[in-house]
Scaffold this motif. Structure first.
Motif, PDB file in Angstrom:
ATOM      1  N   TRP A  48       0.904  -0.987   0.072  1.00 43.95           N
ATOM      2  CA  TRP A  48      -0.104   0.165   0.014  1.00 43.95           C
ATOM      3  C   TRP A  48       0.826   1.298  -0.084  1.00 43.95           C
ATOM      4  N   TRP A  49       1.888   1.360   1.019  1.00 46.76           N
ATOM      5  CA  TRP A  49       2.701   2.419   1.141  1.00 46.76           C
ATOM      6  C   TRP A  49       4.056   2.346   0.209  1.00 46.76           C
ATOM      7  N   ASN A  50       4.276   1.358  -0.331  1.00 47.27           N
ATOM      8  CA  ASN A  50       5.327   1.327  -1.374  1.00 47.27           C
ATOM      9  C   ASN A  50       6.823   1.643  -0.692  1.00 47.27           C
ATOM     10  N   LYS A  51       6.813   1.320   0.472  1.00 49.70           N
ATOM     11  CA  LYS A  51       8.082   1.651   1.347  1.00 49.70           C
ATOM     12  C   LYS A  51       8.823   0.404   1.798  1.00 49.70           C
ATOM     13  N   LYS A  52      10.061   0.042   0.837  1.00 44.60           N
ATOM     14  CA  LYS A  52      10.674  -1.014   0.956  1.00 44.60           C
ATOM     15  C   LYS A  52      11.695  -1.083   2.392  1.00 44.60           C
ATOM     16  N   GLY A  53      12.167  -0.052   2.634  1.00 43.24           N
ATOM     17  CA  GLY A  53      13.042   0.425   3.917  1.00 43.24           C
ATOM     18  C   GLY A  53      12.143  -0.008   5.136  1.00 43.24           C
ATOM     19  N   LEU A  54      10.808   0.365   5.198  1.00 40.80           N
ATOM     20  CA  LEU A  54      10.025   0.232   6.243  1.00 40.80           C
ATOM     21  C   LEU A  54       9.641  -1.177   6.383  1.00 40.80           C
ATOM     22  N   ALA A  55       9.439  -2.064   5.173  1.00 42.27           N
ATOM     23  CA  ALA A  55       8.883  -3.187   5.223  1.00 42.27           C
ATOM     24  C   ALA A  55       9.912  -4.184   5.759  1.00 42.27           C
ATOM     25  N   VAL A  56      11.359  -3.645   5.479  1.00 41.11           N
ATOM     26  CA  VAL A  56      12.415  -4.405   5.998  1.00 41.11           C
ATOM     27  C   VAL A  56      12.267  -4.089   7.480  1.00 41.11           C
ATOM     28  N   LEU A  57      12.128  -3.048   7.991  1.00 38.40           N
ATOM     29  CA  LEU A  57      12.090  -2.899   9.408  1.00 38.40           C
ATOM     30  C   LEU A  57      11.229  -3.586  10.126  1.00 38.40           C
ATOM     31  N   PHE A  58       9.866  -3.657   9.466  1.00 44.63           N
ATOM     32  CA  PHE A  58       8.796  -4.430  10.202  1.00 44.63           C
ATOM     33  C   PHE A  58       9.100  -5.716  10.172  1.00 44.63           C
ATOM     34  N   CYS A  59       9.619  -6.370   9.126  1.00 41.04           N
ATOM     35  CA  CYS A  59      10.101  -7.775   8.964  1.00 41.04           C
ATOM     36  C   CYS A  59      11.115  -8.097  10.103  1.00 41.04           C
ATOM     37  N   ILE A  60      12.172  -7.328  10.396  1.00 35.80           N
ATOM     38  CA  ILE A  60      12.994  -7.537  11.562  1.00 35.80           C
ATOM     39  C   ILE A  60      12.279  -7.447  12.915  1.00 35.80           C
ATOM     40  N   LEU A  61      11.390  -6.357  13.135  1.00 39.26           N
ATOM     41  CA  LEU A  61      10.441  -6.605  14.174  1.00 39.26           C
ATOM     42  C   LEU A  61       9.745  -7.871  14.541  1.00 39.26           C
ATOM     43  N   GLN A  62       8.934  -8.120  13.456  1.00 38.94           N
ATOM     44  CA  GLN A  62       8.058  -9.521  13.480  1.00 38.94           C
ATOM     45  C   GLN A  62       8.960 -10.419  13.554  1.00 38.94           C
ATOM     46  N   PHE A  63      10.341 -10.775  13.063  1.00 32.81           N
ATOM     47  CA  PHE A  63      11.309 -11.697  13.654  1.00 32.81           C
ATOM     48  C   PHE A  63      11.443 -11.677  15.221  1.00 32.81           C
ATOM     49  N   LEU A  64      11.606 -10.640  15.629  1.00 29.82           N
ATOM     50  CA  LEU A  64      12.071 -10.504  17.075  1.00 29.82           C
ATOM     51  C   LEU A  64      10.732 -10.747  17.659  1.00 29.82           C
ATOM     52  N   ALA A  65       9.523 -10.385  17.410  1.00 32.38           N
ATOM     53  CA  ALA A  65       8.328 -10.587  18.158  1.00 32.38           C
ATOM     54  C   ALA A  65       8.080 -12.471  17.874  1.00 32.38           C
ATOM     55  N   MET A  66       8.412 -13.011  16.983  1.00 32.96           N
ATOM     56  CA  MET A  66       8.308 -14.339  16.714  1.00 32.96           C
ATOM     57  C   MET A  66       9.131 -15.115  17.741  1.00 32.96           C
ATOM     58  N   THR A  67      10.620 -14.603  17.732  1.00 26.97           N
ATOM     59  CA  THR A  67      11.435 -15.151  18.600  1.00 26.97           C
ATOM     60  C   THR A  67      11.038 -15.245  20.146  1.00 26.97           C
ATOM     61  N   TRP A  68      10.513 -13.996  20.630  1.00 20.46           N
ATOM     62  CA  TRP A  68       9.890 -13.671  21.858  1.00 20.46           C
ATOM     63  C   TRP A  68       8.825 -14.902  22.121  1.00 20.46           C
ATOM     64  N   TYR A  69       8.060 -14.909  21.323  1.00 23.91           N
ATOM     65  CA  TYR A  69       6.753 -16.028  21.259  1.00 23.91           C
ATOM     66  C   TYR A  69       7.360 -17.242  21.445  1.00 23.91           C
ATOM     67  N   SER A  70       8.436 -17.539  20.656  1.00 21.76           N
ATOM     68  CA  SER A  70       8.861 -19.000  20.611  1.00 21.76           C
ATOM     69  C   SER A  70       9.478 -19.344  21.905  1.00 21.76           C
TER      70      SER A  70
END
Length: 89
Positions: A48-70
């Motif tokens: 929607w926003w076409n912001k690749k850098g922001l998408a990468v940042l959100f992917c990293i934060l998503q990975f950290l959240a998944m790690t905390w969940y695991s």
């Protein structure tokens, strides 16, 4: 979309209903909500926003959240991580 692969693998092991119940247990609720939030934000940033850098940042934060969940499935793992980071700081 890091959320899907670990959830699908544990869904295969535990079954879908048990997995959903486990995801929304009180000790995992915040991590689950954060993972889902960053999943939606990643998709918005890409499509929607076409912001690749922001998408990468959100992917990293998503990975950290998944790690905390695991880590919630390993007894005392979250406590160990907190102690490790607090001693480093």
């Amino acid at each position: 979309l890091g959320f899907f692969s670990p959830s699908i693998s544990t869904c295969f092991l535990m079954g879908p209903l048990k997995q959903l119940k486990a995801m929304f247990e009180p000790k995992r609720l915040v991590a689950t909500i954060v993972m889902l939030l960053f999943l939606v934000l990643t998709l918005c940033a890409v499509f929607w926003w076409n912001k690749k850098g922001l998408a990468v940042l959100f992917c990293i934060l998503q990975f950290l959240a998944m790690t905390w969940y695991s880590l919630s499935y390993i007894p005392f793992a979250r406590d160990a991580v907190i102690k490790c980071f607090s001693s480093c700081l």
